[in-house]
Scaffold this motif. Sequence first.
Motif, PDB file in Angstrom:
ATOM      1  N   LEU A   1       0.831  -1.206   0.000  1.00 57.16           N
ATOM      2  CA  LEU A   1       0.000   0.000   0.000  1.00 57.16           C
ATOM      3  C   LEU A   1       0.868   1.259   0.000  1.00 57.16           C
ATOM      4  CD1 LEU A   1      -2.812  -0.878   2.573  1.00 57.16           C
ATOM      5  CD2 LEU A   1      -3.124  -0.416   0.129  1.00 57.16           C
ATOM      6  N   GLU A   2       1.928   1.210   0.792  1.00 55.30           N
ATOM      7  CA  GLU A   2       2.813   2.367   0.898  1.00 55.30           C
ATOM      8  C   GLU A   2       3.469   2.662  -0.444  1.00 55.30           C
ATOM      9  OE1 GLU A   2       5.689   3.944   4.457  1.00 55.30           O
ATOM     10  OE2 GLU A   2       5.960   1.880   3.760  1.00 55.30           O
TER      11      GLU A   2
ATOM     12  N   GLU B   1       2.349   1.724  -3.501  1.00 54.22           N
ATOM     13  CA  GLU B   1       1.334   2.151  -4.477  1.00 54.22           C
ATOM     14  C   GLU B   1       0.854   3.561  -4.184  1.00 54.22           C
ATOM     15  OE1 GLU B   1      -2.819   0.529  -6.552  1.00 54.22           O
ATOM     16  OE2 GLU B   1      -2.067  -0.408  -4.704  1.00 54.22           O
ATOM     17  N   HIS B   2       0.763   3.899  -2.896  1.00 57.79           N
ATOM     18  CA  HIS B   2       0.312   5.245  -2.518  1.00 57.79           C
ATOM     19  C   HIS B   2       1.303   6.306  -3.007  1.00 57.79           C
ATOM     20  CE1 HIS B   2      -0.257   8.709   0.262  1.00 57.79           C
ATOM     21  NE2 HIS B   2      -1.550   8.418   0.043  1.00 57.79           N
ATOM     22  N   ARG B   3       2.591   6.032  -2.850  1.00 57.06           N
ATOM     23  CA  ARG B   3       3.580   6.993  -3.330  1.00 57.06           C
ATOM     24  C   ARG B   3       3.516   7.129  -4.847  1.00 57.06           C
ATOM     25  NH1 ARG B   3       7.138   4.517   0.451  1.00 57.06           N
ATOM     26  NH2 ARG B   3       8.168   3.383  -1.251  1.00 57.06           N
TER      27      ARG B   3
ATOM     28  N   SER C   1       0.198   9.002  -5.818  1.00 56.55           N
ATOM     29  CA  SER C   1       0.230  10.402  -5.374  1.00 56.55           C
ATOM     30  C   SER C   1       1.117  11.259  -6.271  1.00 56.55           C
ATOM     31  CB  SER C   1       0.733  10.475  -3.927  1.00 56.55           C
ATOM     32  OG  SER C   1      -0.134   9.785  -3.065  1.00 56.55           O
TER      33      SER C   1
ATOM     34  N   LEU D   1      -6.468   6.067  -6.397  1.00 53.47           N
ATOM     35  CA  LEU D   1      -5.692   6.800  -5.398  1.00 53.47           C
ATOM     36  C   LEU D   1      -6.508   7.022  -4.132  1.00 53.47           C
ATOM     37  CD1 LEU D   1      -3.285   8.458  -4.437  1.00 53.47           C
ATOM     38  CD2 LEU D   1      -4.231  10.431  -5.694  1.00 53.47           C
ATOM     39  N   GLN D   2      -7.784   7.337  -4.321  1.00 54.75           N
ATOM     40  CA  GLN D   2      -8.664   7.560  -3.178  1.00 54.75           C
ATOM     41  C   GLN D   2      -8.826   6.284  -2.358  1.00 54.75           C
ATOM     42  OE1 GLN D   2     -12.540   9.030  -4.301  1.00 54.75           O
ATOM     43  NE2 GLN D   2     -13.247   9.214  -2.186  1.00 54.75           N
TER      44      GLN D   2
ATOM     45  N   VAL E   1      -6.718   3.647  -2.238  1.00 54.26           N
ATOM     46  CA  VAL E   1      -5.456   3.299  -1.588  1.00 54.26           C
ATOM     47  C   VAL E   1      -5.192   4.222  -0.405  1.00 54.26           C
ATOM     48  CG1 VAL E   1      -2.940   3.218  -1.871  1.00 54.26           C
ATOM     49  CG2 VAL E   1      -4.426   2.257  -3.631  1.00 54.26           C
ATOM     50  N   GLU E   2      -5.472   5.513  -0.612  1.00 52.36           N
ATOM     51  CA  GLU E   2      -5.230   6.485   0.445  1.00 52.36           C
ATOM     52  C   GLU E   2      -6.104   6.192   1.664  1.00 52.36           C
ATOM     53  OE1 GLU E   2      -5.995  10.718  -0.404  1.00 52.36           O
ATOM     54  OE2 GLU E   2      -3.848  10.940  -0.024  1.00 52.36           O
TER      55      GLU E   2
ATOM     56  N   TYR F   1      -4.745   2.981   3.355  1.00 51.58           N
ATOM     57  CA  TYR F   1      -3.449   3.292   3.962  1.00 51.58           C
ATOM     58  C   TYR F   1      -3.653   4.074   5.258  1.00 51.58           C
ATOM     59  CZ  TYR F   1       1.248   5.283   4.402  1.00 51.58           C
ATOM     60  OH  TYR F   1       2.479   5.664   4.870  1.00 51.58           O
ATOM     61  N   SER F   2      -4.562   5.028   5.230  1.00 53.13           N
ATOM     62  CA  SER F   2      -4.830   5.844   6.422  1.00 53.13           C
ATOM     63  C   SER F   2      -5.464   5.008   7.519  1.00 53.13           C
ATOM     64  CB  SER F   2      -5.760   7.014   6.061  1.00 53.13           C
ATOM     65  OG  SER F   2      -5.163   7.848   5.103  1.00 53.13           O
TER      66      SER F   2
END
Length: 559
Positions: free
Chosen positions: A213-214, A216-218, A221, A301-302, A304-305, A308-309
């Motif tokens: 996740l980290e 993919e998030h980077r 983003s 992105l939404q 994954v974000e 992740y959060s």
Amino acid sequence: MLVHLSIKNFAVVKQLSVNFEAGLTAITGETGAGKSIAIDALSLCLGERADAGAVRKEAAKAEIVAHFSIEKNAAAKQWLAEQELDCEEDPDGCFIRRVISREGRSKAFINGTTVSLQQLKSLGQFLLAIHGQNTHLQLLKEDVQRKLTDNYAGHSKLTSDVSIAYRSWQQKQSELTQLQQAAQNRTDRQQLLAYQVEELNDFAIADGEFIELEIEHRRLSNGQSLLEQAQTSFFNLYENDDGNALSIIQTSMDNLSALEEHDAALSPILTLLNDAVIQVEEASQELRAYCDALEIDPLRLQQVESRYSKAMELARKHGVEPEALYTFHQQLVDEYTALNQQESQLELLESEVKHAKQHYAQVAEILSESRQSAAKDFGFAIEQRIKKMNMEHAKVWVDVHFNALKAPSASGLDDISVKVSTNPGQDPDRLDKVVSGGELSRIGLAIQVIASDHNTTPTMIFDEVDTGISGPTASIVGELLRTLGADNQVMCVTHLPQVAAQAHNQLFVTKLTDGESTETRMLALTEQDRVDELARLLAGDKVTDAALANARELLKCVA
């Protein structure tokens, strides 16, 4: 049997060396001469604790050595072999040595090897039994009466079964009690775990998912920047008509190729430039593919974000690193499962405790039946013995009562009591309620003699167990001990001439003093010495011709 005893600097003994014979040995001497010192020394060889006060004044240490013959003692031989303490030079002998220092430190040896006091005690039970002056008083205790009854019955397997059943029951009961005491804490923990596990189950993070996740998030983003820079790089490397990296390298190769024939040193450089062309072309193609595959997906992105959060939030909530959230979840699941299993275990353990208690009660009842059967014969045997010791009207009962309400113990559920009636018409009652001191001595001696018939210990020592006995009864006691000495090595410290006369051998203990120090000696008596000593016991300090004649008559009657 005990063959030899050597004592150095122990109590009032400076040095003493005594040989012992088979049969009955009487040990006599004046009061205070130290007749019981040999017994005290042997007690140390059997594992009794020592203190510095046992060391003779001005001596640095006391030393005691006991030599036993174990030629016919299979139990002692087996014990020594199991402990690897047997003597190769003398397989039929056993040497016990005890050393006590002035500071109170003690060392023990068996056949020259250092051993513990517990090992001495363990071996001692196969070598020697000491019946002291307080042995009769011990008869008043129920546990002693129980042990004597069990010894007479010879049902060691039954007593072992009861002891094992009791320990098993108590162990299970202890485990059950611990689980029950922890029940409230367990319930509270279960409730908390149920909430935590449900929350983490709903999130259901996979092993290694947070790291993915980290990453993919980077990437998502920074998707636009990644695309723009990748396209610009591709343009500069491959597509710029005004001059891209690939065309510049190729032009340089063409120009240098024309000059290669004039200088061979250019050949390696051309090779490197050719490799660079290949690398730039491959990199350009990879950049093109990267740009084609790179997606700018706001919805993804939404998603994954959000996940992740949530992972970061749960990690902070439970006080763990986000990367460890999956492992933490599995640990909670395992703990919750284990607590639920404890509920089932509690029910199972309750059932096991119930059955263990029932089993204990069953084997205790079987033991009780065996005790009751043996008690009749035991009581009759005691009665027959004491009737010969001037208690012709005595009646003896060994009362064994199975008491299911009794506090359970490793020895069973029996109330055991030796009851006696000493006179016609007298109701039987406990020993402490009925008998006098002399009668208790006779009963105690009778029990010890009967017990010896069921005991494999080859050597027995009686330390003034005939206290309170006199006259014709003393003669009977002497005969009893002599009979016992026919099959065992028996030693008896006594003041009674009737008992001493019955002995096969006699030792005399005397005390010598020079006004500054005192020394005890033990001497083997000749036939004439025995006459003189028996006369002294009969007449006191002033030995008369009548006393001497009486002493000879006593010995003649025995012979």
